[in-house]
Every structure is written in C-alpha cells, then in structure tokens.
Design an enzyme around this catalytic site. Structure first.
Site, PDB file in Angstrom:
ATOM      1  N   LYS A 190       0.836  -1.198   0.000  1.00 50.12           N
ATOM      2  CA  LYS A 190       0.000   0.000   0.000  1.00 50.12           C
ATOM      3  C   LYS A 190       0.868   1.243   0.000  1.00 50.12           C
ATOM      4  O   LYS A 190       1.537   1.553   0.987  1.00 50.12           O
ATOM      5  CB  LYS A 190      -0.917   0.051   1.218  1.00 50.12           C
ATOM      6  CG  LYS A 190      -1.987   1.129   1.018  1.00 50.12           C
ATOM      7  CD  LYS A 190      -2.660   1.582   2.283  1.00 50.12           C
ATOM      8  CE  LYS A 190      -1.871   2.637   3.011  1.00 50.12           C
ATOM      9  NZ  LYS A 190      -1.769   3.917   2.288  1.00 50.12           N
ATOM     10  N   GLY A 246       3.385   3.095  13.641  1.00 52.81           N
ATOM     11  CA  GLY A 246       4.142   1.860  13.893  1.00 52.81           C
ATOM     12  C   GLY A 246       3.691   1.195  15.191  1.00 52.81           C
ATOM     13  O   GLY A 246       3.532  -0.020  15.276  1.00 52.81           O
ATOM     14  N   GLU A 391      10.419  14.893  16.188  1.00 55.54           N
ATOM     15  CA  GLU A 391      10.645  14.893  14.747  1.00 55.54           C
ATOM     16  C   GLU A 391       9.773  15.977  14.111  1.00 55.54           C
ATOM     17  O   GLU A 391       8.563  15.987  14.297  1.00 55.54           O
ATOM     18  CB  GLU A 391      10.250  13.511  14.204  1.00 55.54           C
ATOM     19  CG  GLU A 391      10.637  13.256  12.781  1.00 55.54           C
ATOM     20  CD  GLU A 391      10.309  11.824  12.335  1.00 55.54           C
ATOM     21  OE1 GLU A 391       9.263  11.296  12.738  1.00 55.54           O
ATOM     22  OE2 GLU A 391      11.113  11.255  11.581  1.00 55.54           O
TER      23      GLU A 391
HETATM   24  P1  NAI Z   1       1.915   7.765   8.570  1.00 52.99           P
HETATM   25  O1  NAI Z   1       2.799   6.981   9.414  1.00 52.99           O
HETATM   26  O2  NAI Z   1       0.535   8.017   9.002  1.00 52.99           O
HETATM   27  O3  NAI Z   1       1.816   7.104   7.113  1.00 52.99           O
HETATM   28  C1  NAI Z   1       2.667   6.097   6.616  1.00 52.99           C
HETATM   29  C2  NAI Z   1       1.840   5.042   5.908  1.00 52.99           C
HETATM   30  O4  NAI Z   1       1.028   4.340   6.840  1.00 52.99           O
HETATM   31  C3  NAI Z   1       0.879   5.554   4.864  1.00 52.99           C
HETATM   32  O5  NAI Z   1       0.850   4.658   3.792  1.00 52.99           O
HETATM   33  C4  NAI Z   1      -0.452   5.559   5.595  1.00 52.99           C
HETATM   34  O6  NAI Z   1      -1.552   5.435   4.731  1.00 52.99           O
HETATM   35  C5  NAI Z   1      -0.326   4.327   6.444  1.00 52.99           C
HETATM   36  N1  NAI Z   1      -1.154   4.301   7.640  1.00 52.99           N
HETATM   37  C6  NAI Z   1      -1.638   5.348   8.356  1.00 52.99           C
HETATM   38  N2  NAI Z   1      -2.331   4.910   9.417  1.00 52.99           N
HETATM   39  C7  NAI Z   1      -2.300   3.560   9.372  1.00 52.99           C
HETATM   40  C8  NAI Z   1      -2.835   2.533  10.204  1.00 52.99           C
HETATM   41  N3  NAI Z   1      -3.524   2.811  11.300  1.00 52.99           N
HETATM   42  N4  NAI Z   1      -2.597   1.255   9.882  1.00 52.99           N
HETATM   43  C9  NAI Z   1      -1.864   0.955   8.797  1.00 52.99           C
HETATM   44  N5  NAI Z   1      -1.361   1.880   7.968  1.00 52.99           N
HETATM   45  C10 NAI Z   1      -1.556   3.172   8.249  1.00 52.99           C
HETATM   46  O7  NAI Z   1       2.609   9.134   8.249  1.00 52.99           O
HETATM   47  P2  NAI Z   1       1.897  10.503   7.858  1.00 52.99           P
HETATM   48  O8  NAI Z   1       0.624  10.695   8.582  1.00 52.99           O
HETATM   49  O9  NAI Z   1       1.829  10.560   6.417  1.00 52.99           O
HETATM   50  O10 NAI Z   1       2.949  11.534   8.405  1.00 52.99           O
HETATM   51  C11 NAI Z   1       2.861  11.970   9.762  1.00 52.99           C
HETATM   52  C12 NAI Z   1       4.227  12.075  10.373  1.00 52.99           C
HETATM   53  O11 NAI Z   1       4.860  10.829  10.364  1.00 52.99           O
HETATM   54  C13 NAI Z   1       5.183  12.967   9.626  1.00 52.99           C
HETATM   55  O12 NAI Z   1       5.035  14.300   9.975  1.00 52.99           O
HETATM   56  C14 NAI Z   1       6.495  12.425  10.058  1.00 52.99           C
HETATM   57  O13 NAI Z   1       6.858  12.959  11.289  1.00 52.99           O
HETATM   58  C15 NAI Z   1       6.246  10.951  10.217  1.00 52.99           C
HETATM   59  N6  NAI Z   1       6.677  10.158   9.063  1.00 52.99           N
HETATM   60  C16 NAI Z   1       7.818   9.455   9.161  1.00 52.99           C
HETATM   61  C17 NAI Z   1       8.265   8.718   8.094  1.00 52.99           C
HETATM   62  C18 NAI Z   1       9.529   7.947   8.179  1.00 52.99           C
HETATM   63  O14 NAI Z   1      10.035   7.529   7.153  1.00 52.99           O
HETATM   64  N7  NAI Z   1      10.062   7.707   9.333  1.00 52.99           N
HETATM   65  C19 NAI Z   1       7.556   8.687   6.840  1.00 52.99           C
HETATM   66  C20 NAI Z   1       6.322   9.412   6.844  1.00 52.99           C
HETATM   67  C21 NAI Z   1       5.928  10.138   7.924  1.00 52.99           C
END
Ligand code: NAI
Ligand code: MG
Length: 770
Positions: A190, A246, A391
């Site tokens: 996804k 996570g 972060e």
């Molecule tokens: P997120 O962690 O919500 O999104 C990452 C992925 O997880 C996306 O594909 C999203 O659709 C999916 N996702 C969201 N909620 C989920 C759930 N409950 N179960 C399974 N999958 C789910 O990140 P988001 O909201 O886009 O960004 C928020 C913050 O997260 C950012 O401001 C940043 O601080 C952090 N982030 C960190 C990343 C990294 O590589 N460490 C990457 C993206 C965001």
C-alpha cells in the site's frame, strides 16, 4: 540576462523539465487509478484526489480500497505464492532483473512522476530516488539467484503486507518489494495516500516484465486501507512511517503470529567537531536536512556543534542557506521543492511556531506561494527542548553545542530514537571511537545520506527494528526451513508439604549478582512427580523485574571484548561440569525422568558453543558502488529478558543465557515455571564464574504474572518468549510501549538464529579519497 551579468551574479536561469509524458500516462488511464490485483488494474474510482503539491493541481483520482478489496488482493497473493516460491531463485532472479531493466528504460518517466506527485526536486528524483530503486532490484535479482546456494536453509514467509510512506515513494517500494520477491514471497503493498503514482507505473511495469499475476498486488488508499491490510490474512507486515502508526501496528499484530518489521521516525544527530573540514560539513548538512525538504526519516535534523566553532559555523551555514533555491520541483536548478501536502506544511508550522525557545532563522531566499517552507535553522536550544526531541519532518534544523566528545555522545544519545547519526572530524581515531558509541542503526563519518542496496538500513529504540538492504535485510523476508515446534506447557506437580531432607536451603532470586528475597515475600512449594516436597522457589513480581533490569543496564557486559566473554562462558561451563551429578539428580527429581545427566552435558556443550562464537560472530565490509567502506558491525541488541521454556529446566535456561552473553547482551531469565530449582541452583555456578553483577539475573515464579511487565518495561529492548504462544501474546500486547523486539526462539542447534537474535547490524559508512 547577458553572459557578463551571469558571471557577476552567478545566477541560474530556469531549466524546466517536460512534464507532458507523465501527464499523458495518467490521461491514458482516464485520469482514474485503482488497485493492481492479480496482474491487472481494477477500475479506478475518484475517492481520493492525488495532487501536485507545488501547484495544488489534481493529477488523478484514486480508489480508496475497502476491506473487501484488500482481502481480494491478499487472496490473489496467497494463491500465487506457492508457484512463485517453487519457481526457484534463478527464475525469480530473471523477473527481478527484467523489472530493473524496465525501470531503467522508463527512469525519466518515473522521476518526473515522482517529482510531480511528491514535490521533491527533479534533481533528487532523477539522480537519487530512481537510480537507487533500480539498483535495489538489480542487487536483489542477485540474492534470488544465490538463494538456493547461499541461503539453502531458509524459506519464504508467505504473503507480505507492506505499507510505505510518501517521502520516497518508489524507493521505499523497491526496498520492500525487491527482497520480498527475491526470497519467494508474494506481496500486497500500500503506497501512501499522497504519493501513489510511481507505484502505479511500477504495477504497469510488473505486467510488462512478466511478473506472474498475484505476485505483486498494490492496494491504494489511506490509513484505513493500511489498517485493513494489517488485519488481513498476511504472514508479515513491513511498515515504514511514523512511530505512532508503527506503534498501532505493533499492537494490532500482537498475538497474531505475523512477522513484523518497523522502520520509524528519527531525530538523528549531526555532530561537527572543531577539527572538521567545515565547508564539507556544511555541504553535508545541506544534504542532511534540506534533501527532500527535510522529510527524511534519517534526516540529520539535530546539529550538535563543538562550542568553539559554533558561531562561525552558524554564520557560514546561514550564508549557505540564503543561496538555496526553493521553487518548482520540476526546475532542474532547484534545491528545495514543495512540502508533500498542506497538512504536512501545517504540522511543520505548528511545531516551529509553537516553540519560543532558541533563535529562529529563515533562509533569505524567495519562497513561492503555496506548499513551500523556507530552510530554517533554530539555534541556542537546550537538549531537552521539544524541538530537540520531536521529529519535525520538514526543512528545519535545530542546533545545540557541546564541549567534549563524551558530551557530544551523551547529547546525541539523549533521544527516544536511534535511526542514524552523522559525525564530522578529520581525526580518524576520534571518528572510530565515537561511531560505535552512537545509538543508531546507521552512522555516517564525514558524509551523510549514503545508501546502497548492499548495506543494511534500519533503527533501534523507537526508530523500529529490522534491517532493509544487504544480507541482513533478507532475514526479514525469510525464515528457517525447519519449522520450530511449539513449546509444550507443563503443569507443576502437586503434593504435600512434608519437610525436605537435610537443613532447609532457601532458594532466592538472583539480581545484580546478589541473592535476593522476592519483593512480594511469597514462595511456592515445588514437588516431585510423586508429591514429595523438593524445596521452595521465590515468586518474583514487577519490582523484582525492575531491579533486575536496573542491574542489567548498569552491568557493562556489552563493553568487554569477545575474548573475555568467551573466557567467562568457558568458566561457567567448567563450573557446571564440576557439579554435573548434583544438577542431574536435581533435574531427575523434579521431572521424574532420568535424562538429567544428558541435559547437563548438553548445557555444558551449549556453553562451549556460544563461548566459541563469542569472538567469531563477525560483521562484514559491504561491497558498495562508491568510494566508501560500509562496515556492517554486529552490536548487541541491549537488555534482554527471556521467558524460559517449561521443558528442559537447565538447558532451557542456559541456552538463552549463553547466546545472550556471547553476543554482548545482559539477560534476565524467568526460569521454567514448573521446574525452577535448577535455576536457583544455577546462580551458585554464576557466582563462582566471574559473571559481572547484573549481566545475568534469575527470576522464578509464574511466568504469566511476569510476562506483561516484561512487555511493558521501557528499559528492555527485547523479550525472548520461549515458553509458548499464550505468553508471547501477553508480551506482545505491551511491547509497543518502547517498540520492543519480541522473538520466539529457534531450534536448539540453529546457533546462527540465536546469535542473530542477540545482535543488530549497525552500518558505519566511511568514504575515502580526497
Ligand atoms: P503515517 O505513518 O501516518 O503514514 C505512513 C503510511 O502508513 C501511509 O501509507 C499511511 O496510509 C499508512 N497508515 C496510516 N495509518 C495507518 C494505520 N492505522 N494502519 C496501517 N497503515 C496506516 O505518516 P503521515 O501521517 O503521512 O505523516 C505523519 C508524520 O509521520 C510525519 O510528519 C512524520 O513525522 C512521520 N513520518 C515518518 C516517516 C519515516 O520515514 N520515518 C515517513 C512518513 C511520515
Ligand atoms: Mg501527491
């Protein structure tokens, strides 16, 4: 502009990249995209608007996949998996190779689409994201080819659910899909809701490359789709994204038997010593925090600068910041592009504006209207300030100073994260002294943001667990071919409280090299099968766990050499062998069997085995395609607790202990619940064997009472659940408190798996040449 003025001002013109082919690719699909399942695209719906953040224009409409659609994709992956595995490594290698070739042929389309969808400068998508993604497929085509010979004792996990973020859409897809396919898994991936476009092109390339239907499935949607994938009938979830999601995923998979790897957030330190090559360190810093607008999990977002050079460094940095060009991502001369989405922009603004600490400097460079944020530096922060700890995930660098190398390490490690770290010094001795001390999965020396498919990437602490890339990354997509038998649960024998023979000997807990009475003040009677009282074992509680972990954290076992660890393990073996008869009798009395002597011999043997490994379980120097060495160092995972199996009360205690000690970890052992008296005898052996205080602690009592507290303890990095599924579930239910690794053991003779469970790879990158 005349040539003369260009020479005078050194101004760039614009160099726009053509976007028409990418837009045509979308138009050819009617502007609507849906999931890719069983080798074909499903009709798309206009549920989600996919936008170009630089302009706000809508690029396409996208299906928000429902739970049923996710299930359908998983069914397709499940059906395709056996054939894909049986096709064999070389056949899979051909497919991965074809994918790499096709991606190369369409590299520009992928790069332009990535920049349109994500807002990152075309210079980055063209020169970094896409080439690295392609390299990943080539590299893993090789791993598929070599699997039958080099990994002949490993098999695929099955169906892998993979959830990726928006910051490196195609690259994260490559990191997830290439190793999974190489090892014979099928996948349902996804992409993030902001950035699905290159995954859609990739799906199209899968059909062209002859990927069998069902081997790669892509479901589109948001967090709800991701959550449905986590709940679906998959064997593994691989996630990259925020620590908060996570954590939710770790909770959701607890007790499900699904494998899990998590690549989460970071607040990575960027340490500059006073003897560093300052100009290089500043260029590195530009890359560390303004690459991809700072939306990078391993961004060097926390500058730690040697106090003596701080003012000069900050001034030079500001001068450099003012020269950064921010604007249209498709302009080839742009340094900083658009933030991925207005929501993310708002989050950055709120974090920066919500803090009054320090002095904020925004680059004096024109910032276009819309989803853009200027390169920003916040100086004069205290290590405990919110912006030093949280972060920001945007182009914002925070800075503090240090005076000594020891202080630099202390501040660097003062974070809940542990993803990456960068250090700059011209002193090689200092660099090699500091690098191992930094709590991080990746360390860059005099460089930053170096990545390659051959080198492992991943974190510790709340940055997650598991590695991507290299041989170590394959562990997460395969399992030992010999399945592990589920441990048998044994009910303790009951009997009458008749007095034991001789003088009563009080068994205690063993904590911090001291015999300790249980905090709760309770003991349980232990009977032989015939109901004879054999003794009393203390019942440990949460406070005993706390004391044991405290002792572990202070023990320093991880700092001693492999040679010395071996010596102490041999010494334990020697002392156990000298008491072999006593232990054999005790085992036979508790179990009612006559296998005690054999079990003691096996325990002595396993001690010898892990003593032998203590200075031989080595790292690697990775073959990376640049002028650098990437050292894969094996580091201890940190404080471990083990729930020992009911069976084999001595061997089941000694095996995890020996494996943990061999790899440099301390361990708290929760002994066999029905047969604890071998464990309480065993601490006398430890006392006689020079084991430092806290390196091994022994607790007894009902494990069901201890398991939740082990799961929840913030100081434990790992729990080894060796006594069966119910207690594994109890640990996993709490493990997300600090993103804890939970491991369920390996066969007794599978030494490599035990050693790997005790270690994690730290990749130290050292470039060379002038
Ligand atoms: P997120 O962690 O919500 O999104 C990452 C992925 O997880 C996306 O594909 C999203 O659709 C999916 N996702 C969201 N909620 C989920 C759930 N409950 N179960 C399974 N999958 C789910 O990140 P988001 O909201 O886009 O960004 C928020 C913050 O997260 C950012 O401001 C940043 O601080 C952090 N982030 C960190 C990343 C990294 O590589 N460490 C990457 C993206 C965001
Ligand atoms: Mg987008």
């Amino acid at each position: 502009m005349s040539i003369e003025t260009i020479f005078d001002t050194m101004e760039y013109g614009t160099a726009p990249e053509d976007r028409s082919i990418a837009l045509q690719w979308i138009a050819d699909r009617g502007g609507l995209l849906g999931p890719y399942v069983n080798g074909a695209f499903c009709p798309g719906r206009d549920d989600l608007a996919i936008c170009n953040p630089a302009t706000g224009e809508k690029l396409a409409g996208l299906s928000l996949c429902t739970e049923d659609e996710v299930k359908e994709a998983v069914r397709s992956a499940r059906a395709a998996q056996p054939d894909w595995q049986e096709a064999g490594g070389p056949a899979r290698a051909r497919v991965l190779y074809a994918l790499a070739r096709l991606m190369q042929k369409h590299a520009r389309l992928l790069a332009v689409m990535e920049s349109l969808d994500n807002g990152k400068p075309i210079r980055e998508s063209r020169d970094i994201d896409i080439p690295l993604a392609i390299r990943h497929f080539y590299h893993h085509a090789g791993h598929a080819q070599l699997m039958p010979s080099a990994l002949s004792d490993r098999v695929a996990l099955g169906v892998c659910g993979q959830i990726i973020p928006w910051n490196f859409p195609l690259l994260m897809l490559a990191w997830k899909i290439a190793p999974a396919l190489a090892m014979g898994n099928t996948v349902v991936l996804k992409p993030a809701e902001y950035t699905p476009m290159t995954a859609m092109i990739f799906a199209d390339l899968c059909s062209q490359a002859g990927v069998p239907p069902g081997v790669v499935n892509i479901v589109t949607g948001d967090g709800s789709t991701g959550a449905a994938l986590v709940d679906a009938n998959v064997d593994k979830i691989a996630f990259t994204g925020s620590t908060s999601v996570g954590r939710q995923i770790q909770d959701a998979t607890a007790g499900s038997g699904k494998s899990l790897t998590l690549e989460l957030g970071g607040k990575s330190p960027y340490i500059v010593f006073d003897d560093a090559d300052i100009d290089s360190a500043i260029e590195g810093l530009v890359d560390a925090i303004w690459f991809n607008q700072g939306q990078v999990c391993c961004a060097g977002s926390r500058l730690l600068i040697h106090e003596a050079i701080a003012d000069d460094f900050h001034n030079r940095l500001k001068t450099r910041m003012d020269k950064l060009r921010i604007g249209d991502p498709l302009d080839k001369s742009i340094d900083v592009g658009a933030i991925v989405d207005p929501i993310q922009l708002r989050q950055i603004r709120e974090l920066v504006e919500g803090s009054t600490a320090g002095q904020t400097y925004h680059a004096q460079t024109p910032v276009p209207e819309g989803c853009f944020y200027p390169p920003t530096l916040i100086t004069g922060l205290h290590p405990a300030d919110r912006l030093m700890q949280e972060e920001i995930f945007g182009p914002v660098l925070v800075s503090t100073t240090f005076r000594t190398p020891a202080e630099a390490v202390e501040i660097a490690n003062n974070t809940k994260y542990g993803l990456a770290a960068t250090l700059w010094t011209e002193n090689i001795n200092l660099a090699l002294e500091i690098a191992p001390k930094l709590v991080a999965g990746v360390v860059w020396v005099n460089a930053t943001n170096l990545f390659d498919a051959a080198a492992g990437f991943g974190g510790t602490r709340e940055s997650g667990f598991g590695r991507e890339g290299g041989w170590e990354g394959l562990q997460a997509y395969s399992k030992p071919s010999k399945p592990l038998a589920e441990p048998t649960q044994i009910t303790a024998f009951t009997g009458q409280g008749a007095a034991a023979e001789d003088i009563d000997r009080t068994a205690k807990l063993f904590i911090g090299r001291k015999q300790a009475r249980p905090d709760g003040g309770y003991s349980q009677a232990i009977f032989s099968p015939k109901g004879k009282l054999l003794g009393h074992a203390p019942i440990a509680n949460r406070k005993d766990i706390r004391n044991a972990v405290q002792a572990q954290l202070a023990c320093g076992w991880g700092k001693i050499t492999g040679h010395l660890r071996a010596q102490i393990l041999y010494y334990i073996a020697e002392n156990l062998a000298a008491q072999a008869n006593r232990f054999a009798e005790r085992l036979d009395a508790m179990t009612g069997l006559s296998a005690g002597a054999e079990e003691v011999q096996a325990a002595v043997d396993i001690l010898f085995t892990y003593a032998a490994w203590a200075d031989k379980f080595e790292g690697q120097a990775k073959s990376v395609p640049m002028r650098a060495v990437a050292l894969a160092m094996r580091e201890p995972v940190g404080a471990i607790a083990a729930l020992c199996s009911d069976q084999n009360p001595l061997l089941g205690l000694v095996t995890p202990m020996a494996a943990a000690l061999s790899t440099g970890n301390s361990i708290t052992l929760c002994a066999s619940a029905p047969f604890p008296l071998a464990a309480t005898d065993f601490y006398h052996i430890l006392e006689a064997s020079d084991v430092p205080a806290g390196a091994v602690n022994i607790l007894t009592g009902p494990q069901a009472d201890l398991a939740p507290h082990l799961g929840a303890h913030m100081g434990l990095e790992t729990v080894w659940c060796l006594s069966g599924a119910p207690l594994t579930e109890a640990v996993q239910a709490r493990a997300s408190s600090n993103i804890k690794r939970v491991w369920q053991g390996a066969a007794q003779d599978d030494h490599a798996s035990w050693l790997e469970a005790g270690t994690e790879i730290k990749t130290i990158w050292i470039p060379y040449g002038e």
